[in-house]
Write a protein that holds these residues in place. Structure first.
Motif, PDB file in Angstrom:
ATOM      1  N   GLY A  10       0.781  -1.246   0.000  1.00 17.59           N
ATOM      2  CA  GLY A  10       0.000   0.000   0.000  1.00 17.59           C
ATOM      3  C   GLY A  10       0.807   1.288   0.000  1.00 17.59           C
ATOM      4  N   GLY A  12       2.281   2.400  -2.787  1.00 21.19           N
ATOM      5  CA  GLY A  12       2.218   2.955  -4.147  1.00 21.19           C
ATOM      6  C   GLY A  12       3.304   2.433  -5.071  1.00 21.19           C
ATOM      7  N   VAL A 144      -2.170   5.582   6.802  1.00 24.67           N
ATOM      8  CA  VAL A 144      -2.312   6.198   5.472  1.00 24.67           C
ATOM      9  C   VAL A 144      -2.507   5.111   4.414  1.00 24.67           C
ATOM     10  N   ARG A 145      -1.747   4.034   4.537  1.00 21.34           N
ATOM     11  CA  ARG A 145      -1.859   2.934   3.567  1.00 21.34           C
ATOM     12  C   ARG A 145      -3.249   2.293   3.646  1.00 21.34           C
ATOM     13  N   LYS A 147      -5.977   3.752   4.644  1.00 21.10           N
ATOM     14  CA  LYS A 147      -6.958   4.703   4.108  1.00 21.10           C
ATOM     15  C   LYS A 147      -6.968   4.633   2.581  1.00 21.10           C
ATOM     16  N   ARG A 148      -5.775   4.535   1.971  1.00 20.55           N
ATOM     17  CA  ARG A 148      -5.702   4.448   0.497  1.00 20.55           C
ATOM     18  C   ARG A 148      -6.427   3.194   0.015  1.00 20.55           C
ATOM     19  N   ARG A 149      -6.138   2.062   0.672  1.00 25.39           N
ATOM     20  CA  ARG A 149      -6.787   0.801   0.272  1.00 25.39           C
ATOM     21  C   ARG A 149      -8.304   0.895   0.458  1.00 25.39           C
ATOM     22  N   ASP A 151     -10.193   3.597   0.486  1.00 22.32           N
ATOM     23  CA  ASP A 151     -10.797   4.508  -0.497  1.00 22.32           C
ATOM     24  C   ASP A 151     -10.925   3.865  -1.881  1.00 22.32           C
ATOM     25  N   GLN A 152     -10.007   2.916  -2.185  1.00 18.62           N
ATOM     26  CA  GLN A 152     -10.078   2.243  -3.503  1.00 18.62           C
ATOM     27  C   GLN A 152     -11.354   1.410  -3.618  1.00 18.62           C
ATOM     28  N   TYR A 159     -12.798   0.231   7.460  1.00 21.63           N
ATOM     29  CA  TYR A 159     -11.436   0.758   7.576  1.00 21.63           C
ATOM     30  C   TYR A 159     -10.615   0.035   8.644  1.00 21.63           C
ATOM     31  N   SER A 193       3.794   9.056   2.454  1.00 20.67           N
ATOM     32  CA  SER A 193       2.540   9.345   3.182  1.00 20.67           C
ATOM     33  C   SER A 193       1.827  10.602   2.677  1.00 20.67           C
ATOM     34  N   THR A 196       2.005  12.934  -3.615  1.00 21.71           N
ATOM     35  CA  THR A 196       1.164  12.349  -4.662  1.00 21.71           C
ATOM     36  C   THR A 196       2.009  11.345  -5.458  1.00 21.71           C
TER      37      THR A 196
END
Ligand code: DC
Length: 213
Positions: A10, A12, A144-145, A147-149, A151-152, A159, A193, A196
């Motif tokens: 996660g 990126g 943060v990782r 949250k990214r997963r 949101d995908q 969460y 973190s 972009t």
């Protein structure tokens, strides 16, 4: 030229490695797909994923290819089937088996002979390509990782559960007896973190070109 990137789940790695591959014309190889591919084969054939010997045999019989950055298992592009919760879970356990790691690593060497490549995973900078010209370690806070997963695919899992699974997989990744996640002493460390994908990509490309990262 070999560019190798390691880091936990996660951060990126895949998205950024693909972008850099496109910008610099490198052959892109995602090593996690090989472990996911072995796991897909194990689950698909009804092999017991807790039986290490059977997992090793299943890995031995698999045919892995990477064509135009896409992963093929036994002649089929299976990429869209490799990111299920069952494969996430079992790949992290099956990838602990040292003989499975040797089978994967041997095929990765065969596929990348004499090519200019960018590759990513957990042990690319330390075990598989210790002599890579450019090494990076991507990191990001587990929250943060997660949250990214999340949101995908917000409907898949809540969460807290995504975060718990990230923490569990980090623990397994760091403590593998062979190929555990480590920061190579000569890797450039990037905390993604609050960056972009484009910003990280720029840092990587600049470092490869010898400009200030
Ligand atoms: O990067 P990923 O999440 O797609 O990787 C899938 C699994 O394989 C994950 O549990 C970590 C493992 N892996 C590994 O052990 N060594 C690598 N070089 C790449 C991935």
């Amino acid at each position: 030229m070999i560019v190798a990137i390691d880091g936990p789940a996660g951060v990126g790695k895949s998205s950024i490695a693909k972008m850099v591959a496109n910008k610099l014309g490198l052959y892109y190889l995602n090593s996690g797909n090989f472990y996911r591919g072995v796991t897909y084969r194990v689950l698909h054939l009804g092999v017991d994923p807790t039986d290490a010997q059977k997992c090793i045999q299943t890995a031995k019989e698999a045919r892995f290819d990477v064509i135009d950055g896409h992963f093929f298992l036994d002649g089929q592009n299976v990429e869209s089937e490799l990111h299920t919760p069952a494969i996430d879970l079992w790949a992290s356990k099956i990838s602990v088996i040292p003989q499975v790691r040797s089978i994967v690593n041997e095929r990765i060497y065969e596929l990348t002979q004499k090519l200019d490549i960018i590759t990513e995973g957990r042990d690319m900078t330390t075990v598989v390509f210790p002599n890579a010209e450019h090494k990076f370690f991507f990191d990001a806070k587990p929250e943060v990782r997660a949250k990214r997963r999340f949101d995908q695919n917000p409907s898949a899992m809540e969460y807290e559960r995504v975060l718990a699974e990230i923490n569990e997989r980090d623990e397994i990744d760091r403590n593998k007896p062979v190929g555990g996640l480590k920061i190579a002493p000569d890797a450039i460390y990037i905390d993604t973190s609050y960056l972009t994908i484009n910003e990280v990509c720029e840092k990587v490309v600049n470092a490869i070109k010898g400009e200030k990262a």
